[in-house]
Design a protein around this motif. Structure first.
Motif, PDB file in Angstrom:
ATOM      1  N   ASN A 157      93.459 -18.968  55.684  1.00 12.37           N
ATOM      2  CA  ASN A 157      93.794 -20.384  55.502  1.00 12.37           C
ATOM      3  C   ASN A 157      94.950 -20.566  54.525  1.00 12.37           C
ATOM      4  O   ASN A 157      95.792 -21.455  54.702  1.00 12.37           O
ATOM      5  CB  ASN A 157      92.566 -21.163  55.028  1.00 12.37           C
ATOM      6  N   GLU A 209      88.115 -28.075  60.528  1.00 13.74           N
ATOM      7  CA  GLU A 209      87.155 -27.179  61.187  1.00 13.74           C
ATOM      8  C   GLU A 209      86.678 -27.902  62.462  1.00 13.74           C
ATOM      9  O   GLU A 209      86.319 -29.082  62.374  1.00 13.74           O
ATOM     10  CB  GLU A 209      85.931 -26.953  60.294  1.00 13.74           C
ATOM     11  N   GLU A 249      79.935 -25.197  56.428  1.00 12.40           N
ATOM     12  CA  GLU A 249      79.281 -25.235  55.107  1.00 12.40           C
ATOM     13  C   GLU A 249      78.789 -26.633  54.764  1.00 12.40           C
ATOM     14  O   GLU A 249      77.850 -26.807  53.995  1.00 12.40           O
ATOM     15  CB  GLU A 249      80.242 -24.740  54.019  1.00 12.40           C
ATOM     16  N   GLN A 272      84.496 -19.966  60.861  1.00 10.83           N
ATOM     17  CA  GLN A 272      83.050 -19.942  61.157  1.00 10.83           C
ATOM     18  C   GLN A 272      82.763 -20.153  62.645  1.00 10.83           C
ATOM     19  O   GLN A 272      81.834 -19.576  63.191  1.00 10.83           O
ATOM     20  CB  GLN A 272      82.329 -21.012  60.326  1.00 10.83           C
ATOM     21  N   LYS A 325      85.143 -14.064  59.360  1.00 12.48           N
ATOM     22  CA  LYS A 325      83.723 -13.834  59.616  1.00 12.48           C
ATOM     23  C   LYS A 325      83.451 -12.946  60.844  1.00 12.48           C
ATOM     24  O   LYS A 325      83.582 -11.742  60.763  1.00 12.48           O
ATOM     25  CB  LYS A 325      83.008 -15.179  59.735  1.00 12.48           C
TER      26      LYS A 325
HETATM   27  C1  LIG Z   1      85.280 -22.734  57.896  1.00 14.62           C
HETATM   28  C2  LIG Z   1      85.485 -21.714  56.833  1.00 14.62           C
HETATM   29  N1  LIG Z   1      86.725 -21.469  56.387  1.00 14.62           N
HETATM   30  C3  LIG Z   1      86.965 -20.555  55.453  1.00 14.62           C
HETATM   31  C4  LIG Z   1      85.948 -19.832  54.874  1.00 14.62           C
HETATM   32  C5  LIG Z   1      86.243 -18.832  53.806  1.00 14.62           C
HETATM   33  O1  LIG Z   1      86.125 -17.542  54.296  1.00 14.62           O
HETATM   34  P1  LIG Z   1      85.988 -16.306  53.287  1.00 14.62           P
HETATM   35  O2  LIG Z   1      84.717 -16.507  52.536  1.00 14.62           O
HETATM   36  O3  LIG Z   1      86.003 -15.107  54.176  1.00 14.62           O
HETATM   37  O4  LIG Z   1      87.185 -16.365  52.393  1.00 14.62           O
HETATM   38  C6  LIG Z   1      84.628 -20.055  55.300  1.00 14.62           C
HETATM   39  C7  LIG Z   1      83.500 -19.330  54.690  1.00 14.62           C
HETATM   40  O5  LIG Z   1      82.366 -19.752  54.721  1.00 14.62           O
HETATM   41  C8  LIG Z   1      84.387 -21.031  56.296  1.00 14.62           C
HETATM   42  O6  LIG Z   1      83.148 -21.288  56.733  1.00 14.62           O
END
Ligand SMILES: Cc1ncc(COP(=O)(O)O)c(C=O)c1O
Length: 395
Positions: free
Chosen positions: A107, A187, A192, A223, A249
């Motif tokens: 991101n 998203e 989360e 996710q 993920k």
């Molecule tokens: C939609 C989304 N973006 C970004 C992330 C961040 O990913 P990372 O924990 O691998 O940095 C997450 C982690 O839960 C997520 O759910």
């Protein structure tokens, strides 16, 4: 070397509240701690272990690649990196990929790409529209892009330039778009935040708005991607291909692998703009390729959708009994809203009894099993969950 210090969790910097158990082994839907206690796992590393614990496809890719080439520096192409980027281009229609290790890093790359693109193509526009309650990661820029209220007071001053609008509201995005905005980042389903599903047509509306205004559409599929929602990418449910997409993920199925994909038209990074020591690492790229081969194999997504129906049915059957208020989500990213704020109590009790659950909100349980979860594991959950909900409701 000093050997006197026995291994102890006290030396792990405390960044999370963790139960005392130390995990040592996993197989499919099951995890085992150092005392040999078995846990049925409906967390799977927070939607990471797309093929379950220690899947043979990942172990095989690691073994084969480890004895050929582990790492060759981000300054050279390597065969698994080239293969994985080519596979992602074929599967997503987004022709350029930057490989990295975490969703936050992917991101962060998208944010930098949007700023560079805005500078070049949109008169210096550098702001990005994001949504309330969004989660995009824990680097300073991705925390700033997130809409999680707990982040608001932390690590000030934040990175500037993120305009927050309510999630699921295309009109609010439209109102926020002006000449200073370079991109919209959302998203497809907020994970989360508690598996928040936007109204049908939202992604398509965002696609149309961004195309009409000449703004980049960026989907954070860290996710939702790689089969989690029952399609390979969540954007496919509405045929709304973004200009930029991030994955993480499930792409690595447990090894640290993430990606930022973009349309060739907007691939404006120049050498030196973005990088990283482990970008395109051969070992993790080989795993990503093996995971995509597994997830796109005939019948795999049919299984995800069949298990989604089965798990949803188990949760919905608890609604008339007053144990669950409502069920939402897609594919194998499902959530049960509870009638009261008992979710962390349920998680604690479940852990004690050898069942791993997740509570992203005080009144919400999130279920993110392996995409190849066995029907028998869902049957076992169906047997064990009602008692846990009843016990938590009584206390
Ligand atoms: C939609 C989304 N973006 C970004 C992330 C961040 O990913 P990372 O924990 O691998 O940095 C997450 C982690 O839960 C997520 O759910």
């Amino acid at each position: 070397m000093e050997h006197a210090l026995p291994p102890s969790p006290v030396h792990v910097l405390e960044t999370a509240v963790r139960p005392a158990a130390v995990m040592v082994r996993g197989a499919g839907d099951e995890l085992f701690d150092q005392d040999g206690k078995r846990y049925l796992d409906f967390v799977q590393g927070w939607a990471v272990n797309s093929l379950g614990h220690s899947p043979e496809a990942v172990a095989r890719a690691l073994r084969t690649q480890a004895s050929a080439l582990v790492h060759s520096s981000a300054g050279y192409f390597n065969a698994p990196q080239v293969q994985l980027c080519t596979t992602l281009a074929r599967l997503s229609g987004l022709e350029r990929t930057f490989l990295c290790a975490t969703g936050a890093e992917a991101n962060e790359s998208a944010i930098k790409l949007a700023r560079k693109w805005g500078q070049r193509e949109r008169g210096g526009a550098w702001e990005i529209v994001t949504t309330a309650d969004a989660f995009h990661g824990r680097t300073l820029a991705t925390m700033s892009a997130s809409g999680k209220s707990a982040f608001a007071p932390l690590f000030e001053p934040k990175v500037q330039g993120f305009r927050k609008v309510p999630f699921g509201d295309a009109a609010a995005v439209e109102a926020a778009l002006d000449e200073r905005v370079a991109a919209v980042l959302v998203e497809p389903i907020q994970g989360e935040a508690g598996v928040v599903v936007p109204p049908r047509g939202y992604l398509r509306q965002l696609r149309e708005l961004c195309s009409a205004q000449g703004v980049l559409l960026m989907f954070d599929e860290v996710q939702t991607g790689v089969g989690r929602t029952g399609a390979l990418f969540a954007f496919e449910h509405e045929g709304a291909r973004p200009d930029v997409m991030t994955l993480g993920k499930g792409l690595g199925a447990g090894v640290p692998l993430a990606a930022m994909l973009c349309d060739a038209r907007v691939a404006c990074f120049e050498p030196g703009d973005q990088g990283g020591t482990y970008s395109g690492n051969a070992l993790t790229s080989a795993v990503g390729q093996a995971v995509l081969e597994a997830v796109t194999a005939p019948g795999f997504l049919d299984h995800v959708n069949a298990m989604s129906v089965k798990l949803r049915g188990v949760l919905e059957a608890l609604v008339p009994r007053g144990l669950v208020a409502s069920v939402r989500g897609a594919g194998l990213l499902l959530a049960a809203e509870l009638p009261a704020a008992t979710a962390s109590d349920v998680v604690r009790r479940a852990h004690a009894e050898g069942l791993l659950l997740n509570a992203p909100r005080p009144n919400l349980l999130r279920f993110m099993p392996a995409l190849n979860v066995l029907p028998a594991s869902i049957d076992e959950l169906a047997e064990r969950l009602p008692g846990l909900l009843e016990a938590a409701g009584r206390s």
